[in-house]
Design a protein around this motif. Structure first.
Motif, short mmCIF file in Angstrom:
data_model
loop_
_atom_site.label_atom_id
_atom_site.label_comp_id
_atom_site.label_asym_id
_atom_site.label_seq_id
_atom_site.Cartn_x
_atom_site.Cartn_y
_atom_site.Cartn_z
N MET A 1 0.85 -1.21 0.00
CA MET A 1 0.00 0.00 0.00
C MET A 1 0.88 1.26 0.00
SD MET A 1 -2.65 1.28 2.88
CE MET A 1 -3.59 -0.23 3.01
N PHE A 2 0.40 2.25 -0.65
CA PHE A 2 1.12 3.52 -0.68
C PHE A 2 1.20 4.11 0.72
CE2 PHE A 2 0.74 8.19 -0.86
CZ PHE A 2 1.96 8.47 -1.43
N LYS A 3 2.39 4.46 1.16
CA LYS A 3 2.54 5.08 2.47
C LYS A 3 3.18 6.45 2.29
CE LYS A 3 1.69 1.68 5.57
NZ LYS A 3 0.58 1.79 6.48
N LYS A 4 2.49 7.45 2.75
CA LYS A 4 3.04 8.78 2.67
C LYS A 4 4.07 8.92 3.80
CE LYS A 4 1.26 13.35 1.69
NZ LYS A 4 1.53 14.32 2.71
N ASN A 5 5.17 9.54 3.52
CA ASN A 5 6.15 9.67 4.60
C ASN A 5 5.67 10.69 5.63
OD1 ASN A 5 6.68 11.83 2.80
ND2 ASN A 5 8.60 12.16 3.88
N LYS A 6 6.19 10.59 6.82
CA LYS A 6 5.78 11.45 7.92
C LYS A 6 6.95 12.34 8.31
CE LYS A 6 1.77 9.40 8.60
NZ LYS A 6 0.47 10.07 8.58
N GLU A 7 6.67 13.59 8.59
CA GLU A 7 7.76 14.48 8.98
C GLU A 7 8.31 14.08 10.36
OE1 GLU A 7 6.84 18.54 9.86
OE2 GLU A 7 8.81 19.23 9.19
N ILE A 8 7.39 13.76 11.25
CA ILE A 8 7.80 13.42 12.62
C ILE A 8 7.18 12.08 13.03
CG2 ILE A 8 7.78 14.12 15.05
CD1 ILE A 8 7.41 16.99 14.11
N VAL A 9 8.00 11.21 13.56
CA VAL A 9 7.49 9.99 14.18
C VAL A 9 7.82 10.09 15.67
CG1 VAL A 9 7.83 7.50 14.38
CG2 VAL A 9 7.66 8.54 12.13
N ALA A 10 6.82 9.79 16.52
CA ALA A 10 7.06 9.83 17.96
C ALA A 10 7.32 8.42 18.47
CB ALA A 10 5.86 10.44 18.69
N MET A 11 8.32 8.27 19.32
CA MET A 11 8.60 6.98 19.96
C MET A 11 8.38 7.17 21.46
SD MET A 11 9.33 5.00 17.45
CE MET A 11 10.31 3.58 17.87
N LEU A 12 7.41 6.45 21.98
CA LEU A 12 7.00 6.67 23.36
C LEU A 12 7.53 5.52 24.22
CD1 LEU A 12 3.29 7.66 24.02
CD2 LEU A 12 4.78 6.71 25.74
#
Lengths: 403, 373
Positions: A1-12
């Protein structure tokens, strides 16, 4: 599936055991501890993420994850049930050659590099799941971008006498960090790290790999990654935050944070429509307040049935307080029952506990001749305090272990 | 798959003016602090594994759509089946005027394709204004075992409405007579709750034949006329039940919810009443708060005196205000030193300081929503 990239990913980071919460974290990870009547500690971080426009969050779990996993579920209450992104629970897993637990906070992120790379982010936000605060991470990110730093750390001024409990950042006049000391004995300033870091992902990746190959490292952000980055001359900035923030890692701080909700002078407003704190909650009956009830300066949640007296008390859903019972400056979690004429002061009572008629729990600080004898009394989940039993201040009753 | 599909009517088709349903459906009147009337019947159906429910609307159903959404909160947001909202308007032959359903059969006729396409063998037709926790497992078992053509659920209750049907049964439980109440008696009688179970094929037959004669009332044509030709059985719902037609019904039922015994019959742990979940904070009781015999929903901030009342979500009551025997719906604000007794405040009403609002037990006074007093 097409995945748009994300500017920020949070790691909790939600894998900590929270051993200083003693009986409360015996079977539950710290981020899943109930707070403020209808929340869990992790709700604040998750809500901050979505309110800041960050819709891709990896939750790193390890210790007692069952309750936390089922609580987060598909992320729907926080609007994090997304086709692209959303919340993902990331426990340690077995790889082709080896499988291992998360050795430290940095190693936990290292082991999930593939998760992060999937979204091809510019920045990675590292958060803890055990703090109570409201913060707009997008402002932190804007600051990070504008300074061109490799890493920006959120900083909070703390009383200097408490500074040795925190990671302390020594900065120049432009807030650039030249030294990071984890829990220093003799702190040089009171700029405490809030455990909130934003990294330029390419830089972090470099240091995570180097750290993994360093046999002397404890693989921890505060102890290893951050000092190494500073030593190597990376641009590290402090981002000054002046709102409410509380680490609820101890019984006293958890109790205080609950009491802070009752203090109008403390800027932790849960009912701000512009910055809601979301939680997973079922539909329940409104609370019923009986003919003998008296409730002053207290928070009470749905499905409670109150016929006793409450002062400065926080009740979670489904708590029953019978007539003649008195609660003062206490926190009672979901579905606990408080019997007739029970007298409860300065206590935390976990979920499903039964306090039988006439039981006495905790006391006022001024009634203890030796201040070191005084503390919050804690009743574990499902525990039974028998009729007439006395639980002294600071005493802890183990959770019910049967079933 | 469950053999039963639910069809809920959002409104009544006769009589009974109700100010609270002027701007919304009977199904979406806020009730008991945080619920809407439809939650009770919808939850009862879902708790008996009915997972295909249609709501047939009549008018002003924006608030109902808002409340039901995709059915998520009743676990009805499935890929197939789940919750459907059906609007029964259809055009007349010359294709110019929009026709308004005169009764349930009119409404059902216009949604006939939906009923034909259902896969379930049986249908439950039900009104939405019923405050009860109905055990449909038992109703379905009763229906299939008794060999009934139609089962009507009734309860021994006091209904003042002239549009409710009174039920007479023989020893076997078969309904021998259905009559409209012609007097407003304050006594308990066996009253049909407006819940009817039958085979889908029978319902389609009734709709078809009614069309031939231009009948539009399901009760009159489908039931009253057929007590001899069809085996119509009565199933008695024995725990608490109430029907909301008028404002007085609404008020009395609301006040009955203050009884723990009645709450236990309606809000059962083994069959929860589900509703839309909103993000509200716990109730904050301030220094001057004094509350006695009240139901209070989350999000309220209380600094006044409240007795024998039902307070919905996010209501603020300032110090010195005294509220007794009243129902206050969500997002209302009650100013300092106000006094109110026997009133119903609809949603989002602002009452400024020192106002005195007074109704009577026989005639609770309603203030319509979004007013400033």
């Amino acid at each position: 599936m097409f995945k748009k990239n994300k500017e920020i990913v949070a790691m909790l980071l939600a894998g900590g055991q929270g051993s200083r919460l003693h009986v409360l974290t015996k079977n539950t990870a710290k981020p899943a501890i109930p707070f403020g009547g209808k929340y869990r500690i992790i709700d604040f971080t998750l809500s901050n993420c979505i309110n800041s426009g960050i819709d891709t969050v990896g939750v790193l779990t390890q210790y007692q994850p069952l309750e936390l996993n089922s609580y987060i579920g598909n992320g729907m209450p926080w609007d994090l049930n997304r086709i692209n992104g959303g919340v993902s629970i990331l426990p340690p897993y077995v790889k082709a050659k080896s499988g291992e637990w998360y050795k430290g906070t940095a190693n936990a992120v290292y082991q999930n590099i593939r998760f992060i790379e999937k979204y091809d982010p510019e920045y990675v936000l590292v958060l803890s799941g055990d703090h109570i605060y409201k913060m707009d991470y997008s402002k932190l990110a804007d600051y990070h971008k504008s300074t061109g730093a490799a890493c920006t750390i959120a900083a909070l001024p703390v009383p200097i006498e408490e500074a040795s409990r925190f990671g302390i950042m020594n900065t120049d006049e432009n807030d650039r960090i030249y030294e990071f000391e984890e829990k220093p004995e003799h702190p040089k300033c009171n700029n405490a790290s809030m455990g909130i870091y934003i990294f330029t992902w390419k830089k972090l990746l470099e240091y995570l790999i180097a750290d993994e190959n360093d046999p002397d490292s404890k693989h921890d952000f505060g102890a290893d990654i951050l000092p190494t980055m500073i030593k190597k001359g990376e641009k590290m900035m402090a981002y000054r935050f002046d709102g409410y923030w509380k680490d609820v890692g101890t019984i006293d701080s958890l109790w205080e944070a609950n009491m802070d909700l009752l203090n109008p002078k403390i800027p932790l407003n849960l009912s701000d429509p512009n910055w809601k704190i979301y939680s997973r909650f079922e539909a329940m009956l409104p609370q019923y307040i009986g003919k003998n009830a008296q409730i002053i300066e207290s928070l009470v949640t749905e499905n409670c049935r109150i016929d006793g007296k409450l002062w400065y008390t926080v009740l979670f859903s489904g708590v029953q307080v019978e007539s003649g019972a008195r609660l003062n400056s206490s926190v009672v979690m979901s579905n606990s029952k408080i019997g007739k004429n029970a007298d409860i002061k300065y206590a935390i009572i976990a979920d499903d506990a039964v306090i039988e008629d006439g039981a006495v729990i905790g006391d006022l600080p001024e009634n203890c001749s030796d201040p070191s004898d005084w503390g919050i009394a804690v009743i574990g989940k499902g525990a039974v305090v028998k009729s007439g039993q006395v639980v002294r201040p600071k005493q802890m009753i183990e959770p019910y272990s049967g079933r | 798959m469950n053999l039963f599909a639910g069809i809920i009517f959002s409104d009544a088709y006769s009589g009974n003016h109700n100010m609270l349903a002027e701007h919304r459906t009977l199904a979406s009147i806020p009730f008991c602090g945080r619920f809407r009337t439809i939650d009770f019947i919808l939850s009862s159906l879902v708790n008996s594994y009915v997972d295909n429910v249609a709501v047939v609307t009549k008018r002003n159903y924006a608030s109902l759509e808002d409340h039901l959404g995709g059915g998520r909160y009743w676990d009805l947001d499935h890929r197939s089946s789940g919750l459907r909202i059906l609007s029964p308007f259809y055009r007349t032959e010359n294709n110019t005027e929009v026709f308004m359903a005169r009764g349930k059969l009119d409404a059902l006729r216009s949604v006939q394709p939906y009923i034909k396409n259902l896969k379930e063998e049986y249908v439950v037709l039900t009104n939405a204004n019923i405050i009860a926790n109905i055990d449909f497992d038992s109703v379905f078992e009763f229906h299939t075992q008794s060999g009934a053509d139609i089962t009507a659920v009734y309860s021994h209750i006091c209904s003042r409405s002239l549009s409710d049907l009174l039920v007479k049964t023989d020893v076997s439980g078969r309904i021998t007579e259905l009559t409209y109440a012609v007097d407003e008696q304050e006594k308990q009688r066996d009253t049909a709750l407006g819940i009817y179970i039958m085979k889908r094929s029978l319902l389609l037959d009734i709709i078809h034949h009614a069309d031939e004669h231009d009948y539009y009332s399901f009760e009159k044509y489908g039931l009253i006329k057929n007590t001899e030709t069809l085996k119509i059985m009565g199933y008695e719902h024995k725990s608490f039940a109430g029907i909301i037609h008028t404002v007085k019904d609404y008020y009395d039922l609301s006040m009955q919810m203050l009884s723990e015994d009645i709450r236990k019959q309606v809000f059962r742990q083994d069959s929860p009443i589900m509703t839309r979940v909103m993000d509200t904070v716990p109730v904050l009781y301030k220094y001057n708060a004094s509350v006695e015999n009240c139901l209070i929903a989350d999000g309220c901030r209380i600094d006044g005196t409240v007795k024998n009342s039902i307070i919905f979500r996010n209501v603020t009551i300032e110090s010195g205000a005294v509220i007794e025997n009243s129902v206050i719906m969500q997002n209302s604000m009650i100013g300092k030193n106000c006094s109110m007794n026997y009133v119903i405040l609809d949603k989002n009403i602002h009452v400024s300081d020192y106002k005195l609002l007074q109704g009577a037990p026989e005639y609770p006074y309603v203030f319509i929503k979004n007013t400033k007093i």
